[in-house]
Design a protein around this motif. Sequence first.
Motif, PDB file in Angstrom:
ATOM      1  N   ILE A  48       3.602  10.169   2.211  1.00 40.49           N
ATOM      2  CA  ILE A  48       4.169   9.452   1.077  1.00 40.49           C
ATOM      3  C   ILE A  48       5.695   9.434   1.189  1.00 40.49           C
ATOM      4  CG2 ILE A  48       4.331   9.391  -1.445  1.00 40.49           C
ATOM      5  CD1 ILE A  48       1.630  10.933  -1.438  1.00 40.49           C
ATOM      6  N   PRO A  49       6.311   8.259   1.153  1.00 39.53           N
ATOM      7  CA  PRO A  49       7.771   8.152   1.298  1.00 39.53           C
ATOM      8  C   PRO A  49       8.503   8.890   0.182  1.00 39.53           C
ATOM      9  CG  PRO A  49       6.723   6.003   1.532  1.00 39.53           C
ATOM     10  CD  PRO A  49       5.665   6.946   1.032  1.00 39.53           C
ATOM     11  N   ASP A  50       9.709   9.338   0.504  1.00 42.88           N
ATOM     12  CA  ASP A  50      10.493  10.136  -0.435  1.00 42.88           C
ATOM     13  C   ASP A  50      10.799   9.377  -1.722  1.00 42.88           C
ATOM     14  OD1 ASP A  50      11.971  12.631  -0.947  1.00 42.88           O
ATOM     15  OD2 ASP A  50      13.733  11.320  -0.931  1.00 42.88           O
ATOM     16  N   ASN A  51      11.019   8.068  -1.635  1.00 43.29           N
ATOM     17  CA  ASN A  51      11.357   7.309  -2.852  1.00 43.29           C
ATOM     18  C   ASN A  51      10.189   7.290  -3.839  1.00 43.29           C
ATOM     19  OD1 ASN A  51      10.064   5.449  -0.888  1.00 43.29           O
ATOM     20  ND2 ASN A  51      10.325   3.943  -2.511  1.00 43.29           N
ATOM     21  N   ILE A  52       8.962   7.332  -3.348  1.00 40.94           N
ATOM     22  CA  ILE A  52       7.800   7.376  -4.239  1.00 40.94           C
ATOM     23  C   ILE A  52       7.605   8.783  -4.794  1.00 40.94           C
ATOM     24  CG2 ILE A  52       5.282   7.119  -4.334  1.00 40.94           C
ATOM     25  CD1 ILE A  52       5.530   4.795  -2.413  1.00 40.94           C
ATOM     26  N   LEU A  53       7.939   9.811  -3.983  1.00 45.33           N
ATOM     27  CA  LEU A  53       7.817  11.190  -4.454  1.00 45.33           C
ATOM     28  C   LEU A  53       8.682  11.451  -5.685  1.00 45.33           C
ATOM     29  CD1 LEU A  53       7.904  13.208  -1.086  1.00 45.33           C
ATOM     30  CD2 LEU A  53       5.893  12.552  -2.425  1.00 45.33           C
ATOM     31  N   GLN A  54       9.735  10.685  -5.838  1.00 44.81           N
ATOM     32  CA  GLN A  54      10.668  10.905  -6.948  1.00 44.81           C
ATOM     33  C   GLN A  54      10.250  10.214  -8.247  1.00 44.81           C
ATOM     34  OE1 GLN A  54      12.954  13.110  -6.106  1.00 44.81           O
ATOM     35  NE2 GLN A  54      12.188  12.961  -3.999  1.00 44.81           N
ATOM     36  N   ILE A  55       9.215   9.398  -8.223  1.00 45.03           N
ATOM     37  CA  ILE A  55       8.892   8.574  -9.393  1.00 45.03           C
ATOM     38  C   ILE A  55       8.279   9.371 -10.549  1.00 45.03           C
ATOM     39  CG2 ILE A  55       7.502   6.629 -10.215  1.00 45.03           C
ATOM     40  CD1 ILE A  55       7.900   5.316  -7.483  1.00 45.03           C
ATOM     41  N   PRO A  59      -5.271   1.748  -2.800  1.00 44.40           N
ATOM     42  CA  PRO A  59      -4.236   0.896  -2.202  1.00 44.40           C
ATOM     43  C   PRO A  59      -4.372   0.816  -0.682  1.00 44.40           C
ATOM     44  CG  PRO A  59      -3.332   3.017  -2.861  1.00 44.40           C
ATOM     45  CD  PRO A  59      -4.722   2.968  -3.412  1.00 44.40           C
ATOM     46  N   GLU A  60      -4.196  -0.373  -0.148  1.00 44.16           N
ATOM     47  CA  GLU A  60      -4.279  -0.579   1.296  1.00 44.16           C
ATOM     48  C   GLU A  60      -3.066   0.001   2.017  1.00 44.16           C
ATOM     49  OE1 GLU A  60      -6.713  -1.743   3.015  1.00 44.16           O
ATOM     50  OE2 GLU A  60      -8.026  -2.545   1.460  1.00 44.16           O
ATOM     51  N   SER A  61      -1.967   0.146   1.290  1.00 44.57           N
ATOM     52  CA  SER A  61      -0.730   0.679   1.865  1.00 44.57           C
ATOM     53  C   SER A  61      -0.123   1.676   0.903  1.00 44.57           C
ATOM     54  CB  SER A  61       0.264  -0.447   2.144  1.00 44.57           C
ATOM     55  OG  SER A  61       1.542   0.067   2.443  1.00 44.57           O
ATOM     56  N   VAL A  62       0.483   2.739   1.456  1.00 50.23           N
ATOM     57  CA  VAL A  62       1.111   3.753   0.608  1.00 50.23           C
ATOM     58  C   VAL A  62       2.292   3.173  -0.169  1.00 50.23           C
ATOM     59  CG1 VAL A  62       2.728   4.591   2.354  1.00 50.23           C
ATOM     60  CG2 VAL A  62       1.863   6.156   0.599  1.00 50.23           C
ATOM     61  N   SER A  63       2.873   2.093   0.331  1.00 46.19           N
ATOM     62  CA  SER A  63       4.009   1.474  -0.364  1.00 46.19           C
ATOM     63  C   SER A  63       3.595   0.899  -1.713  1.00 46.19           C
ATOM     64  CB  SER A  63       4.610   0.370   0.503  1.00 46.19           C
ATOM     65  OG  SER A  63       3.669  -0.668   0.731  1.00 46.19           O
ATOM     66  N   LEU A  64       2.303   0.656  -1.904  1.00 41.64           N
ATOM     67  CA  LEU A  64       1.808   0.109  -3.162  1.00 41.64           C
ATOM     68  C   LEU A  64       1.614   1.170  -4.230  1.00 41.64           C
ATOM     69  CD1 LEU A  64      -0.897  -2.327  -1.689  1.00 41.64           C
ATOM     70  CD2 LEU A  64       1.449  -2.885  -2.420  1.00 41.64           C
ATOM     71  N   MET A  65       1.848   2.446  -3.865  1.00 46.84           N
ATOM     72  CA  MET A  65       1.635   3.530  -4.818  1.00 46.84           C
ATOM     73  C   MET A  65       2.656   3.554  -5.944  1.00 46.84           C
ATOM     74  SD  MET A  65       0.442   6.889  -2.665  1.00 46.84           S
ATOM     75  CE  MET A  65       0.304   7.868  -4.168  1.00 46.84           C
ATOM     76  N   SER A  66       3.837   2.981  -5.731  1.00 45.21           N
ATOM     77  CA  SER A  66       4.926   3.110  -6.704  1.00 45.21           C
ATOM     78  C   SER A  66       4.514   2.630  -8.089  1.00 45.21           C
ATOM     79  CB  SER A  66       6.166   2.353  -6.227  1.00 45.21           C
ATOM     80  OG  SER A  66       5.854   0.993  -5.990  1.00 45.21           O
ATOM     81  N   GLU A  67       3.803   1.528  -8.157  1.00 43.43           N
ATOM     82  CA  GLU A  67       3.403   0.991  -9.460  1.00 43.43           C
ATOM     83  C   GLU A  67       2.247   1.772 -10.077  1.00 43.43           C
ATOM     84  OE1 GLU A  67       0.617  -2.747  -8.440  1.00 43.43           O
ATOM     85  OE2 GLU A  67       2.568  -2.766  -7.420  1.00 43.43           O
ATOM     86  N   LEU A  68       1.587   2.618  -9.280  1.00 47.92           N
ATOM     87  CA  LEU A  68       0.444   3.388  -9.778  1.00 47.92           C
ATOM     88  C   LEU A  68       0.858   4.727 -10.371  1.00 47.92           C
ATOM     89  CD1 LEU A  68      -2.035   2.846  -6.779  1.00 47.92           C
ATOM     90  CD2 LEU A  68      -1.645   1.373  -8.771  1.00 47.92           C
ATOM     91  N   VAL A  69       2.090   5.169 -10.104  1.00 48.27           N
ATOM     92  CA  VAL A  69       2.507   6.517 -10.515  1.00 48.27           C
ATOM     93  C   VAL A  69       3.729   6.501 -11.440  1.00 48.27           C
ATOM     94  CG1 VAL A  69       1.593   7.483  -8.380  1.00 48.27           C
ATOM     95  CG2 VAL A  69       4.010   6.880  -8.503  1.00 48.27           C
TER      96      VAL A  69
END
Length: 301
Positions: free
Chosen positions: A87-94, A62-72
């Motif tokens: 990694i932002p806290d909202n993604i850490l919770q996924i 991913p070019e941006s860490v914000s794109l990780m949400s759909e990957l995890v």
Amino acid sequence: MRIAVAATPIVAIPTLDALLASDHQLVSVITRADAPAGRGREMQASPVAQWAKSQNLLTYKPESVSLMSELVNDLDLVITIGYGFIIPDNILQIPRHGFINLHFSLLPRWRGAAPVQRAIESGDSVTGVTVFKLDKGMDTGPIYATEQIALSPDLNSGELLSTLAELGVGPVLQSLNLIMAGTEPKVQSEVGATRAEKLSKEQAHIDWNLDAVAIQRKVNAFNPNPGAWSQFRGQNLKINKVRITDQHLARGAIEATNKSVFVGTSTLALEILEVTPAGKSTLAASAWANGARITSTDVLN
């Protein structure tokens, strides 16, 4: 568990190999996008991306860490090892069990980007690895497992990183067992916390007014990157390896014999063993000195 690993450097590969051989399902690898590398500045995949390709594993860049949400979003856990993004806290919770990180120090000592280098530079007598649960702080999350080793004063950062990469496999697997058993990690103490700031080329400049021990630590800490350096006849010279002697020379003064090159510090002289001249390949210091034709007036500064 269904696990992904978010990592970039070669030090992640021992853990990746262990996960692939475990009972867990290594679903995918998330790594940095390809970047220019080498003298030709050609685009090159990260060491982890190259490993994943060799194993036919699903790989995301991913070019941006914000794109990780759909990957995890369908994972039980993500393990990070030198990924390179905060990694932002909202993604850490996924993921079901969040994210854990393999960190190359004994936390809370040396939180930050360069724990191995700062441990060597500071002359720590012990070091190790820590596996902890990521939170919104900088390496402040609760700890699952640690492993400690003695730190040899002769190791450089590249060598120590390789050692710690292998050492980290056990604590990572131990942490997975604890997570599956429902064991909560222990709150990380703030006592003894230090910051391992990112290295800079300016910090790598050797001050020959320092003592021999401090300079040797700097040389080891900054090897291989960015490399401790000094100036010789107006050009940068990387100093890759030194040893402390019982000789005395003026600070920065160079003395070359047929087989050895010495430089003065505020205490004992150092023997320079290996150098990299600007724009050239690495070579033994004695070979460099023969080509440079060192004189009695030459100095490093």
